[in-house]
Design a protein around this motif. Structure first.
Motif, PDB file in Angstrom:
ATOM      1  N   UNK A   2      41.350  34.533  30.292  1.00 19.72           N
ATOM      2  CA  UNK A   2      41.279  35.896  29.799  1.00 19.72           C
ATOM      3  C   UNK A   2      39.863  36.427  29.982  1.00 19.72           C
ATOM      4  N   UNK A   3      39.755  37.620  30.548  1.00 24.98           N
ATOM      5  CA  UNK A   3      38.460  38.245  30.767  1.00 24.98           C
ATOM      6  C   UNK A   3      38.347  39.466  29.861  1.00 24.98           C
ATOM      7  N   UNK A   4      37.315  39.471  29.008  1.00 29.15           N
ATOM      8  CA  UNK A   4      37.042  40.610  28.140  1.00 29.15           C
ATOM      9  C   UNK A   4      36.121  41.587  28.857  1.00 29.15           C
ATOM     10  N   UNK A   5      36.426  42.871  28.753  1.00 32.96           N
ATOM     11  CA  UNK A   5      35.555  43.918  29.286  1.00 32.96           C
ATOM     12  C   UNK A   5      35.029  44.748  28.123  1.00 32.96           C
ATOM     13  N   UNK A 274      36.168  39.150  39.322  1.00 31.14           N
ATOM     14  CA  UNK A 274      36.901  37.898  39.486  1.00 31.14           C
ATOM     15  C   UNK A 274      35.977  36.785  39.984  1.00 31.14           C
ATOM     16  N   UNK A 275      35.087  37.119  40.915  1.00 30.72           N
ATOM     17  CA  UNK A 275      34.153  36.126  41.444  1.00 30.72           C
ATOM     18  C   UNK A 275      33.193  35.659  40.367  1.00 30.72           C
ATOM     19  N   UNK A 277      33.748  35.581  37.200  1.00 36.12           N
ATOM     20  CA  UNK A 277      34.474  34.750  36.248  1.00 36.12           C
ATOM     21  C   UNK A 277      34.599  33.314  36.758  1.00 36.12           C
ATOM     22  N   UNK A 278      34.622  33.144  38.068  1.00 37.40           N
ATOM     23  CA  UNK A 278      34.660  31.794  38.631  1.00 37.40           C
ATOM     24  C   UNK A 278      33.375  31.025  38.337  1.00 37.40           C
ATOM     25  N   UNK A 279      32.305  31.762  38.042  1.00 36.49           N
ATOM     26  CA  UNK A 279      31.035  31.124  37.682  1.00 36.49           C
ATOM     27  C   UNK A 279      30.984  30.710  36.218  1.00 36.49           C
ATOM     28  N   UNK A 280      32.038  31.019  35.468  1.00 35.55           N
ATOM     29  CA  UNK A 280      32.103  30.557  34.092  1.00 35.55           C
ATOM     30  C   UNK A 280      32.012  31.628  33.034  1.00 35.55           C
ATOM     31  N   UNK A 281      31.803  32.886  33.425  1.00 33.05           N
ATOM     32  CA  UNK A 281      31.740  33.971  32.443  1.00 33.05           C
ATOM     33  C   UNK A 281      33.152  34.457  32.127  1.00 33.05           C
ATOM     34  N   UNK A 282      33.424  34.642  30.846  1.00 32.31           N
ATOM     35  CA  UNK A 282      34.737  35.152  30.435  1.00 32.31           C
ATOM     36  C   UNK A 282      34.631  36.531  29.788  1.00 32.31           C
ATOM     37  N   UNK A 304      40.886  49.043  37.421  1.00 32.05           N
ATOM     38  CA  UNK A 304      40.178  47.786  37.681  1.00 32.05           C
ATOM     39  C   UNK A 304      40.728  46.666  36.786  1.00 32.05           C
ATOM     40  N   UNK A 305      40.809  46.926  35.489  1.00 35.08           N
ATOM     41  CA  UNK A 305      41.196  45.870  34.544  1.00 35.08           C
ATOM     42  C   UNK A 305      42.551  45.224  34.873  1.00 35.08           C
ATOM     43  N   UNK A 306      43.598  45.992  35.254  1.00 40.48           N
ATOM     44  CA  UNK A 306      44.884  45.335  35.536  1.00 40.48           C
ATOM     45  C   UNK A 306      44.818  44.309  36.662  1.00 40.48           C
ATOM     46  N   UNK A 307      43.860  44.449  37.550  1.00 40.20           N
ATOM     47  CA  UNK A 307      43.745  43.495  38.673  1.00 40.20           C
ATOM     48  C   UNK A 307      43.138  42.166  38.233  1.00 40.20           C
ATOM     49  N   UNK A 308      42.661  42.087  37.002  1.00 39.40           N
ATOM     50  CA  UNK A 308      42.051  40.854  36.508  1.00 39.40           C
ATOM     51  C   UNK A 308      43.035  39.973  35.756  1.00 39.40           C
ATOM     52  N   UNK A 309      44.231  40.462  35.538  1.00 34.82           N
ATOM     53  CA  UNK A 309      45.228  39.695  34.764  1.00 34.82           C
ATOM     54  C   UNK A 309      45.662  38.464  35.544  1.00 34.82           C
TER      55      UNK A 309
END
Length: 309
Positions: A2-5, A274-275, A277-282, A304-309
């Motif tokens: 899950x990514x918080x914005x 997305x990239x 988040x691969x480095x560890x940031x959520x 933008x946000x829907x593409x992160x689901x």
């Protein structure tokens, strides 16, 4: 994952309370996770800063009563601005006013001109001040009701404090950030619920997060107990022309923004998040520099946000 914005603003560049309120309400209506603001008293760079600065915790107290869901906080409050006993009272009270939605980002302070402009002391060595403030603020909040809190340090002494008022939350989230390899991560391992990397150079975010994880392990804290976040300027357009218009509105070069920020078209912004988040940031703090452009927030939320689901 899950990514918080979160929306992050810089009101010292020129904003009224009503301007800030409009962005906070839009952020809530668009279901962003949080609305944060800087804690500064002087405009940076070009511009006159009119109508002048707004105090961070006064602003957040107002927003606490004029929003209902969104989390609110500072990125970051300067340890030079307030005595830690006063800060603990202020933050706990605003937490009560918000029904338990407050977070505290706390740093050592770095902008000498705002201190000289308003007569605020700016010691050359501030890390010890930050360390003691974290001990005092968290110590006051964590002292059980009916007990007293005392502290004797190099910079602050508290004797038999009733340690009141208490926040609504059992633990107000504390955010610590910085670029140092050991001392700041060690503070985060001891006091923080979140470690933030603000505006990292390209390619270094993963290393910064991994370093903090190692420091946590060395301190005996589970690295997964911390939230890892990053802050980037955001500038997105539905097409190239709109992106360039928004870049011009904030006085930034489009290609520099693409390199250092969450910027470009909708697809580019989503790919960059997305990239990262691969480095560890959520969690990502999206620094919005044009507070009048509420359509920008809607584009990020809707496209933008829907593409992160």
């Amino acid at each position: 994952m899950t990514i918080d914005l979160r929306i992050f603003t810089e009101p010292q560049q020129g904003a009224t309370y009503d301007d800030i309120l409009a962005v906070a309400r839009a952020s809530e209506e668009l279901d962003f996770d949080a609305f944060f603001r800087s804690d500064h008293y002087l405009v940076m760079g070009d511009g006159d800063g009119l109508p002048g600065p707004t105090d961070a915790w006064t602003t957040l107290a107002g927003l606490a009563r004029e929003t209902s869901r969104i989390r609110l906080g500072t990125l970051v409050t300067s340890a030079t601005f307030r005595h830690p006993g006063v800060l603990a009272i202020q933050v706990a009270q605003v937490d009560q006013m918000s029904g338990g939605r407050i977070e505290l980002g706390l740093g050592a302070g770095w902008f000498p001109q705002e201190h000289t402009a308003y007569g605020i002391p700016f010691p050359a060595k501030r890390f010890g001040i930050l360390e003691e403030q974290l001990a005092v603020v968290t110590g006051l909040w964590e002292t059980p009701v009916g007990e007293k809190f005392s502290f004797a340090g190099e910079h602050y002494t508290l004797t038999d404090s009733p340690a009141l008022p208490k926040p609504v939350q059992s633990r107000i989230p504390v955010i610590i950030g910085g670029h140092g390899p050991r001392r700041t991560p060690a503070l985060a391992a001891r006091y923080a619920t979140e470690f933030n990397v603000a505006f990292p150079d390209p390619g270094v975010l993963g290393d910064r997060i991994e370093n903090v994880r190692v420091v946590c392990q060395d301190a005996g804290r589970d690295p997964d107990d911390l939230i890892y976040s990053a802050a980037f300027v955001v500038c997105v357009g539905k097409d190239e022309a709109e992106f360039r218009r928004r870049a011009a509105a904030i006085g930034r070069d489009p290609e520099e923004l693409r390199t250092n920020g969450i910027a470009g078209t909708v697809a580019e912004a989503a790919d960059k998040l997305a990239a990262m988040s691969e480095d560890g940031a959520t969690r990502f703090y999206l620094q919005v520099l044009d507070l009048a452009d509420l359509d920008h927030l809607e584009l990020v939320a809707r496209e933008v946000r829907p593409q992160l689901s």
